[in-house]
Design an enzyme around this catalytic site. Structure first.
Site, PDB file in Angstrom:
ATOM      1  N   GLY A  64       0.821  -1.215   0.000  1.00  0.00           N
ATOM      2  CA  GLY A  64       0.000   0.000   0.000  1.00  0.00           C
ATOM      3  C   GLY A  64       0.846   1.252   0.000  1.00  0.00           C
ATOM      4  O   GLY A  64       0.516   2.232   0.682  1.00  0.00           O
ATOM      5  N   GLY A  65       1.911   1.245  -0.797  1.00  0.00           N
ATOM      6  CA  GLY A  65       2.878   2.351  -0.739  1.00  0.00           C
ATOM      7  C   GLY A  65       2.599   3.511  -1.678  1.00  0.00           C
ATOM      8  O   GLY A  65       3.340   4.485  -1.682  1.00  0.00           O
ATOM      9  N   ASP A  73      -3.120  -6.406  -6.499  1.00  0.00           N
ATOM     10  CA  ASP A  73      -4.292  -6.383  -5.623  1.00  0.00           C
ATOM     11  C   ASP A  73      -4.022  -7.359  -4.485  1.00  0.00           C
ATOM     12  O   ASP A  73      -3.970  -8.580  -4.706  1.00  0.00           O
ATOM     13  CB  ASP A  73      -5.551  -6.773  -6.399  1.00  0.00           C
ATOM     14  CG  ASP A  73      -6.795  -6.714  -5.524  1.00  0.00           C
ATOM     15  OD1 ASP A  73      -6.671  -6.532  -4.292  1.00  0.00           O
ATOM     16  OD2 ASP A  73      -7.902  -6.862  -6.077  1.00  0.00           O
ATOM     17  N   LEU A  74      -3.865  -6.846  -3.299  1.00  0.00           N
ATOM     18  CA  LEU A  74      -3.473  -7.684  -2.152  1.00  0.00           C
ATOM     19  C   LEU A  74      -4.579  -8.634  -1.704  1.00  0.00           C
ATOM     20  O   LEU A  74      -4.337  -9.508  -0.866  1.00  0.00           O
ATOM     21  CB  LEU A  74      -3.025  -6.794  -0.993  1.00  0.00           C
ATOM     22  CG  LEU A  74      -1.751  -6.001  -1.298  1.00  0.00           C
ATOM     23  CD1 LEU A  74      -1.605  -4.827  -0.353  1.00  0.00           C
ATOM     24  CD2 LEU A  74      -0.530  -6.906  -1.222  1.00  0.00           C
ATOM     25  N   SER A  80      -3.974   0.392  14.440  1.00  0.00           N
ATOM     26  CA  SER A  80      -4.706   1.661  14.514  1.00  0.00           C
ATOM     27  C   SER A  80      -5.170   1.850  15.951  1.00  0.00           C
ATOM     28  O   SER A  80      -5.444   0.863  16.651  1.00  0.00           O
ATOM     29  CB  SER A  80      -5.921   1.621  13.597  1.00  0.00           C
ATOM     30  OG  SER A  80      -6.758   2.729  13.836  1.00  0.00           O
ATOM     31  N   TYR A 129     -13.104  -3.403  10.692  1.00  0.00           N
ATOM     32  CA  TYR A 129     -11.761  -2.806  10.621  1.00  0.00           C
ATOM     33  C   TYR A 129     -11.085  -2.893  11.987  1.00  0.00           C
ATOM     34  O   TYR A 129      -9.916  -3.294  12.093  1.00  0.00           O
ATOM     35  CB  TYR A 129     -11.894  -1.358  10.166  1.00  0.00           C
ATOM     36  CG  TYR A 129     -10.631  -0.528  10.150  1.00  0.00           C
ATOM     37  CD1 TYR A 129      -9.757  -0.564   9.064  1.00  0.00           C
ATOM     38  CD2 TYR A 129     -10.329   0.338  11.205  1.00  0.00           C
ATOM     39  CE1 TYR A 129      -8.611   0.226   9.033  1.00  0.00           C
ATOM     40  CE2 TYR A 129      -9.192   1.132  11.181  1.00  0.00           C
ATOM     41  CZ  TYR A 129      -8.338   1.076  10.097  1.00  0.00           C
ATOM     42  OH  TYR A 129      -7.204   1.861  10.072  1.00  0.00           O
ATOM     43  N   LYS A 172      -7.658  -4.761  12.934  1.00  0.00           N
ATOM     44  CA  LYS A 172      -6.497  -4.011  13.443  1.00  0.00           C
ATOM     45  C   LYS A 172      -6.065  -4.507  14.831  1.00  0.00           C
ATOM     46  O   LYS A 172      -4.885  -4.430  15.191  1.00  0.00           O
ATOM     47  CB  LYS A 172      -6.807  -2.513  13.463  1.00  0.00           C
ATOM     48  CG  LYS A 172      -6.893  -1.901  12.064  1.00  0.00           C
ATOM     49  CD  LYS A 172      -5.534  -1.943  11.373  1.00  0.00           C
ATOM     50  CE  LYS A 172      -5.557  -1.376   9.977  1.00  0.00           C
ATOM     51  NZ  LYS A 172      -4.248  -1.439   9.312  1.00  0.00           N
TER      52      LYS A 172
HETATM   53  N1  LIG Z   1      -4.783   7.786   8.286  1.00  0.00           N
HETATM   54  C1  LIG Z   1      -5.102   7.498   9.533  1.00  0.00           C
HETATM   55  O1  LIG Z   1      -5.616   8.360  10.256  1.00  0.00           O
HETATM   56  C2  LIG Z   1      -4.823   6.125  10.103  1.00  0.00           C
HETATM   57  C3  LIG Z   1      -5.179   5.911  11.432  1.00  0.00           C
HETATM   58  C4  LIG Z   1      -4.937   4.664  11.990  1.00  0.00           C
HETATM   59  C5  LIG Z   1      -4.337   3.656  11.248  1.00  0.00           C
HETATM   60  N2  LIG Z   1      -4.005   3.908   9.947  1.00  0.00           N
HETATM   61  C6  LIG Z   1      -3.389   2.814   9.203  1.00  0.00           C
HETATM   62  O2  LIG Z   1      -2.227   3.287   8.525  1.00  0.00           O
HETATM   63  C7  LIG Z   1      -2.095   2.614   7.270  1.00  0.00           C
HETATM   64  C8  LIG Z   1      -2.077   3.619   6.142  1.00  0.00           C
HETATM   65  O3  LIG Z   1      -3.266   4.370   6.207  1.00  0.00           O
HETATM   66  P1  LIG Z   1      -3.591   5.536   5.177  1.00  0.00           P
HETATM   67  O4  LIG Z   1      -4.492   6.482   5.873  1.00  0.00           O
HETATM   68  O5  LIG Z   1      -2.375   6.032   4.523  1.00  0.00           O
HETATM   69  O6  LIG Z   1      -4.479   4.730   4.094  1.00  0.00           O
HETATM   70  P2  LIG Z   1      -4.837   5.132   2.587  1.00  0.00           P
HETATM   71  O7  LIG Z   1      -6.194   4.584   2.332  1.00  0.00           O
HETATM   72  O8  LIG Z   1      -4.603   6.584   2.367  1.00  0.00           O
HETATM   73  O9  LIG Z   1      -3.754   4.303   1.750  1.00  0.00           O
HETATM   74  C9  LIG Z   1      -3.819   2.906   1.709  1.00  0.00           C
HETATM   75  C10 LIG Z   1      -3.031   2.421   0.503  1.00  0.00           C
HETATM   76  O10 LIG Z   1      -3.284   1.020   0.366  1.00  0.00           O
HETATM   77  C11 LIG Z   1      -3.640   0.743  -0.976  1.00  0.00           C
HETATM   78  N3  LIG Z   1      -4.554  -0.391  -1.044  1.00  0.00           N
HETATM   79  C12 LIG Z   1      -5.808  -0.472  -0.553  1.00  0.00           C
HETATM   80  N4  LIG Z   1      -6.357  -1.648  -0.884  1.00  0.00           N
HETATM   81  C13 LIG Z   1      -5.434  -2.345  -1.591  1.00  0.00           C
HETATM   82  C14 LIG Z   1      -5.417  -3.609  -2.227  1.00  0.00           C
HETATM   83  N5  LIG Z   1      -6.476  -4.424  -2.205  1.00  0.00           N
HETATM   84  N6  LIG Z   1      -4.295  -4.000  -2.864  1.00  0.00           N
HETATM   85  C15 LIG Z   1      -3.216  -3.176  -2.923  1.00  0.00           C
HETATM   86  N7  LIG Z   1      -3.185  -1.951  -2.352  1.00  0.00           N
HETATM   87  C16 LIG Z   1      -4.283  -1.538  -1.701  1.00  0.00           C
HETATM   88  C17 LIG Z   1      -4.330   2.019  -1.465  1.00  0.00           C
HETATM   89  O11 LIG Z   1      -4.343   2.109  -2.889  1.00  0.00           O
HETATM   90  C18 LIG Z   1      -3.482   3.095  -0.804  1.00  0.00           C
HETATM   91  O12 LIG Z   1      -2.364   3.467  -1.600  1.00  0.00           O
HETATM   92  C19 LIG Z   1      -3.271   1.637   7.193  1.00  0.00           C
HETATM   93  O13 LIG Z   1      -2.872   0.370   7.660  1.00  0.00           O
HETATM   94  C20 LIG Z   1      -4.287   2.245   8.126  1.00  0.00           C
HETATM   95  O14 LIG Z   1      -5.187   1.294   8.645  1.00  0.00           O
HETATM   96  C21 LIG Z   1      -4.252   5.125   9.355  1.00  0.00           C
END
Ligand SMILES: NC(=O)c1ccc[n+]([C@@H]2O[C@H](COP(=O)([O-])OP(=O)(O)OC[C@H]3O[C@@H](n4cnc5c(N)ncnc54)[C@H](O)[C@@H]3O)[C@@H](O)[C@H]2O)c1
Length: 255
Positions: free
Chosen positions: A18-19, A69-70, A148, A161, A165
């Site tokens: 998910g980078g 697609d993961l 999270s 979710y 998590k």
């Molecule tokens: N943003 C927040 O406030 C927050 C809070 C708590 C935890 N997190 C955790 O931090 C991590 C990153 O969060 P974020 O906010 O950057 O998320 P985001 O949704 O902005 O990014 C997630 C990335 O994962 C990719 N992705 C999603 N489904 C996919 C799939 N099936 N196959 C391949 N790639 C896929 C997306 O395209 C995206 O680039 C996650 O694990 C999230 O649960 C985020």
């Protein structure tokens, strides 16, 4: 933002799921800036390609982007084999990809439940399964699993979710015991509210919705993707060589 240089990360192979966007993109940028050899997986091909170009221009070295697609575990395994052939044994795995789709309890179907577990938990296990032998071969490594604070605080709109998590922390604890003898460390990061593009677009459309949560932080400032990346760099580096089986909240003291 303070940037610490971890000289041991230079040249190390770092694999990030998910980078392409959000916090994951901050991981790609941060590890590339350390001189690590970065590979990332994502379903978003356009965002992934744009990030490759951006990082190549900034650091002089293009990260390896493998669209994937993961939800498809065979595709995940193939992608990890491809990265291994190109870059060699992974020293660091960051399990970051997720989807925080909101759901009403009564409306979750078995199909949707399986999808939520697939996109938030299942690939974490199978990425670990594929990468651990590489870490064993090189004599150690660092696995960083993204959790999270949602499950700790009790987020009513995120029942599946939150379950996934929380499970990631259970998996982190178990795995740390399992692979610790191989000098593989396993930690989790639990971010608080990090306003990425997706968060802004879907869940926090205005300043008031952000302020309502931020007022519950001990530190009033926004938690940024770079704050999360700084923790990941530390956990990836030998600077944290005796740190394992932990979950670190990076949330400004959210209560
Ligand atoms: N943003 C927040 O406030 C927050 C809070 C708590 C935890 N997190 C955790 O931090 C991590 C990153 O969060 P974020 O906010 O950057 O998320 P985001 O949704 O902005 O990014 C997630 C990335 O994962 C990719 N992705 C999603 N489904 C996919 C799939 N099936 N196959 C391949 N790639 C896929 C997306 O395209 C995206 O680039 C996650 O694990 C999230 O649960 C985020």
């Amino acid at each position: 933002m303070t940037k610490t240089t971890y000289s041991d990360l230079k040249g190390r192979v770092v694999l990030i799921t998910g980078g392409a966007s959000g916090i994951g993109a901050a991981f790609v940028r941060a590890f590339a800036a350390q001189g690590a050899r970065v590979a990332f997986l994502d379903i978003d091909e356009a965002a992934g390609a744009a990030l490759v170009a951006e990082v190549a221009a900034a650091s002089g070295a293009a990260p390896l982007f493998v669209p994937c697609d993961l939800l498809d575990i065979d595709a995940l395994r193939d992608a990890i084999v491809k990265i291994h052939r190109s870059l060699g044994d992974a020293a660091v795995l960051v399990n970051n990809a997720a989807n925080d789709q909101r759901q009403a309890l009564a409306e979750v179907t078995p199909t949707e439940f399986d999808w939520m577990i697939g996109v938030n938990l299942k690939h974490v296990f199978f990425a670990v399964q594929a990468v651990v032998p590489q870490m064993q071969a090189r004599g150690g490594g660092s696995i960083i699993n993204m959790s999270s604070v949602a499950w700790m605080r009790g987020a009513p709109a995120l029942p599946v979710y939150a379950a996934a998590k929380a499970a990631i922390v259970g998996f982190t604890n178990s795995l740390a015991r399992l692979v610790g003898p191989d000098r593989i460390r396993v930690n989790a990061i639990a971010p608080g509210m990090v306003i990425t593009e997706r968060q802004r677009r879907l869940w926090y459309p205005n300043e008031q919705s952000i302020a309502e949560l931020r007022i519950r932080q001990a530190i009033p400032d926004a938690v940024t993707p770079d704050d999360i990346a700084n923790m990941a760099l530390y956990l990836a580096s030998d600077a944290s060589q005796r740190v394992t089986r932990q979950c670190f909240q990076v949330d400004g003291g959210l209560g």
